[in-house]
Scaffold this active site. Structure first.
Site, short mmCIF file in Angstrom:
data_model
loop_
_atom_site.label_atom_id
_atom_site.label_comp_id
_atom_site.label_asym_id
_atom_site.label_seq_id
_atom_site.Cartn_x
_atom_site.Cartn_y
_atom_site.Cartn_z
CG ASP A 52 5.93 -0.43 -7.90
OD1 ASP A 52 6.43 -0.38 -9.04
OD2 ASP A 52 4.75 -0.13 -7.65
CG HIS A 103 6.78 4.22 -6.79
ND1 HIS A 103 5.49 4.15 -7.25
CD2 HIS A 103 6.84 3.35 -5.74
CE1 HIS A 103 4.81 3.28 -6.50
NE2 HIS A 103 5.60 2.80 -5.58
CG HIS A 107 5.49 4.81 -1.42
ND1 HIS A 107 4.31 4.24 -0.98
CD2 HIS A 107 5.90 4.03 -2.45
CE1 HIS A 107 4.05 3.16 -1.71
NE2 HIS A 107 4.99 3.02 -2.61
CG HIS A 199 5.95 -4.39 -4.00
ND1 HIS A 199 4.81 -4.81 -4.63
CD2 HIS A 199 5.85 -3.05 -3.87
CE1 HIS A 199 4.04 -3.75 -4.87
NE2 HIS A 199 4.64 -2.66 -4.43
#
Ligand SMILES: [Zn+2]
Length: 235
Positions: A52, A103, A107, A199
């Site tokens: 991500d 994504h 964010h 991540h």
């Protein structure tokens, strides 16, 4: 006195509702509408590795190098405004044959937001992914895994699939987890059809970056094959 009791009852009820909404918003395997996939039911030893955020210039090449050294394909859920800033990194991911997902643009926590806000976040990100030359299916991964009503409604309406995960070592172990702990947790909790979340695009995630090779070789030693999320769904 009675009034105070009623007031306390109301506060208690509202607190319970708030807790339930919070739990629903961060559920990893449930969503009010539309399709959400956190893992795939299969007996075959296939697994999808997903990353991500980013693509940041500092860490994209390093990660691509590790994936290339082990000859596996992964899935990247990228942030629209970061894609726009880092076109070279986006193309490098694409040219290496990895899957790219949406994504969001900035964010945000996508709860208690308008349809227009959600549409902007999702559509503008798809647009920059396409502009980079990506032609595969684009799935969506909610930032922080957060969703309640408006986001699933929009995803369902526009026929998009949400992808979460069933193995998230950093979320379970916390920020202080060592590389060994991340590898160990991932190997212990991966099942056939799992989707692993990591991540690695920040300086604070060095331990996660260093865990990638150990996760790949450890699972391969157990007979696992790494595939992209789209391939995992197809099987
Ligand atoms: Zn994220």
């Amino acid at each position: 006195m009675r009034l105070i009791n009623r007031f306390l009852l109301l506060v208690l009820m509202l607190t319970c509702i708030a807790i339930l909404l919070f739990m629903a918003s961060r559920s990893e395997d449930k969503q009010l509408m539309g399709t959400l996939i956190d893992r795939v039911n299969t007996n075959r030893k296939v697994v999808a590795l997903t990353f991500d955020d980013g693509p940041t210039p500092e860490y994209t090449q390093e990660l691509l190098g590790i994936l290339k050294a082990h000859d596996i394909k992964a899935t990247f859920y990228l942030v629209g405004k970061v894609i726009e800033r880092n076109e070279d990194e986006t193309r490098a991911i694409l040219n290496a044959g990895h899957e790219i997902g949406n994504h969001s643009w900035s964010h945000p926590r996508m709860v208690f937001k308008s349809q227009q806000f959600i549409a902007n976040e999702i559509e503008s990100t798809d647009k920059v992914i396409r502009a980079a030359g990506y032609s595969g299916v684009i799935h969506f991964r909610p930032p922080f895994g957060k969703k309640l009503v408006a986001l699933p409604y929009y995803l369902n309406k526009t026929n998009r699939t949400s992808i979460t995960w069933d193995v998230a070592p950093e979320r379970r172990l916390g920020d202080m987890a060592t590389t060994e702990e991340i590898v160990e947790y991932t190997l212990a909790n991966t099942k056939p059809g799992s989707i692993i979340l990591l991540h690695v695009m920040y300086p604070s995630r060095k331990n996660s970056m260093q865990a990638v090779a150990g996760i790949i070789t450890g699972l391969q030693a157990e007979g696992y094959e790494f595939v992209t999320v789209s391939e995992l769904i197809k099987r």
